[in-house]
Design an enzyme around this catalytic site. Structure first.
Site, PDB file in Angstrom:
ATOM      1  N   THR A 127       0.802  -1.223   0.000  1.00 37.33           N
ATOM      2  CA  THR A 127       0.000   0.000   0.000  1.00 37.33           C
ATOM      3  C   THR A 127       0.833   1.270   0.000  1.00 37.33           C
ATOM      4  OG1 THR A 127      -1.866  -1.104   1.056  1.00 37.33           O
ATOM      5  CG2 THR A 127      -1.707   1.306   1.342  1.00 37.33           C
TER       6      THR A 127
ATOM      7  N   ASN B 153       5.813  -1.471   3.444  1.00 33.22           N
ATOM      8  CA  ASN B 153       4.924  -1.002   4.511  1.00 33.22           C
ATOM      9  C   ASN B 153       5.640  -0.955   5.847  1.00 33.22           C
ATOM     10  OD1 ASN B 153       2.756  -0.646   2.805  1.00 33.22           O
ATOM     11  ND2 ASN B 153       1.595  -2.417   3.540  1.00 33.22           N
TER      12      ASN B 153
END
Length: 417
Positions: free
Chosen positions: A90, A111
């Site tokens: 992400t 991440n």
């Protein structure tokens, strides 16, 4: 790099010079099925550029019959599938979209990761100190410096003072802020007078990704989350229409999602003695650092053939990954085959759901892309491209000059219908 997005713009663009869980809502709603969306300004308002991320939104999700609003936008505008950068996580990919750089260059290399300049710290979601983000300049910073007002309703990095600059309006990420509240906040910003109204806005939805992780990409719960996101896009469209606010919508995602299972797990302790390494991140890939004095032993254990997994030392991944030059990248990466999990933790027999972080050439990792508005062509499907190409497109839409030394394509030749 070929810019597959550039063909989406009409000649009129050149003259614009501006331009993871929350409760699910009810059925998707939007404009009536027999009404086309307005494509041009009907008043003096200039188009606003809205960059929308539906975290974990695979292109396949648009074919499930639960996205009337997004599917309409795709039919009437431009659609494509985008390859994420690696790692297909992400934070790295959201920052790639707004910088035009792959993670190895913008510095958000996972991440979770460590920086040799701050060895006692681990980068995770709450880290807002600018030194984590300052290796690249996101588009809202560049825009603000150019006098273009921006507003970010959540986006990785947007609540950090990157290179000394915040967006004009931003909110601290809080998953308890519902996605409807996020949409309504964007609309409130756009109700302002022209001198305080943002010209570039980001909006972030996380529940599709959360449902995909918990239940798997093909679950009914995931379809419900997709339908909810679509309904909120419908709400946004209605509110924009009510304001008479033309908008260039760029709707995309950071990655897709692959199904996982307790039957497809690689326990790290069967690969190397746990005393040899420190796990920074596990899952579809493992990011490992050797314990002091054990780098050679760990390399001997990892850098040999393994079933359903391949490992590399820093800088030795195949060139196509564009990963390993940044000192923040892990000493060793072990990448699992699609749907497999690398972990040092006990696995529940009922473990399943979904994950991302796999090879960015894995079709399950593809991200959806839909663009619609006065700057875009109608009814065009583009070939698969790269998400770093979104950045030069955004620059063109909001009136910034073409960038140099980026990984996204700067060639914004406009293709006419």
């Amino acid at each position: 790099m070929r810019n597959i997005l550039s063909s989406a713009l009409l000649a009129g663009t050149a003259t614009l010079l501006s331009a993871c869980a929350t409760p699910l809502a009810g059925p998707a709603v939007g404009l009536p099925a027999d009404r086309a969306l307005p494509r041009a300004a009907t008043d003096a308002r200039a188009p606003v550029t809205l960059l929308i991320s539906i975290d974990g939104m695979h292109p396949d999700y648009l074919t499930r019959g639960v996205t009337p609003n997004l599917s309409r936008l795709a039919r009437e505008g431009v659609s494509a599938s985008l390859r994420p950068a690696w790692p297909t996580k992400t934070f790295p990919n959201h920052y790639s979209i707004v910088t035009g750089l792959v993670p190895d260059r913008h510095g958000i290399v996972g991440n979770r990761f460590i920086d040799p300049d701050f060895p006692e710290e681990i980068f995770t979601l709450p880290r807002l100190e600018p030194h984590w983000w300052d290796e690249a300049e996101p588009i809202w910073v560049t825009a603000e410096k150019a006098g273009i007002r921006t507003a970010t309703m959540f986006w990785p990095g947007s609540n950090s003072k990157v290179r000394g600059t915040y967006p004009s309006d931003w909110q601290q990420f809080n998953q308890e802020v519902s996605e409807r509240q996020r949409v309504d906040a964007v609309i409130d910003w756009l109700r302002r007078p022209a001198d305080t109204r943002p010209k570039f806005v980001t909006l972030y939805f996380d529940t599709v990704d959360t449902a995909g992780h918990r239940h798997g990409p093909d679950a009914a719960e995931t379809n419900a989350a997709i339908a909810n996101a679509d309904a909120l896009i419908g709400r946004l469209l209605r509110e924009l229409e009510g304001l008479g606010q033309p908008a260039n919508l760029v709707i995309t995602a950071d990655h897709g999602m692959a199904a996982t299972s307790a039957s497809r797990v690689i326990p790290l302790q069967t690969v190397a003695d746990p005393s040899l390494y420190r796990v920074i991140e596990g899952g579809p890939y493992a990011a490992l650092e050797p314990t002091p004095g054990n780098e050679a032993k760990l390399a001997a254990a990892l850098l040999r053939p393994h079933a359903n997994m391949e490992c590399w030392a820093r800088g030795q991944m195949p060139a196509r990954f564009q990963y390993g030059r940044n000192p923040r990248t892990p000493a060793f990466v072990c990448l699992a085959d699609s749907g497999w999990t690398v972990t040092d933790r006990p696995v529940d027999p009922d473990y399943g759901g979904g994950a991302h972080g796999y090879d960015n050439l894995d079709p399950a990792m593809l991200a959806a892309f839909v663009a619609h508005g006065p700057a875009f062509a109608r009814g065009r499907t583009l070939p698969t491209g790269d998400n770093v190409d979104v950045y030069p497109l955004l620059r063109r839409l909001i009136g910034l000059p073409a960038a140099t030394d980026i990984d996204g394509d700067n060639d914004l030749i406009v293709a006419l219908d």
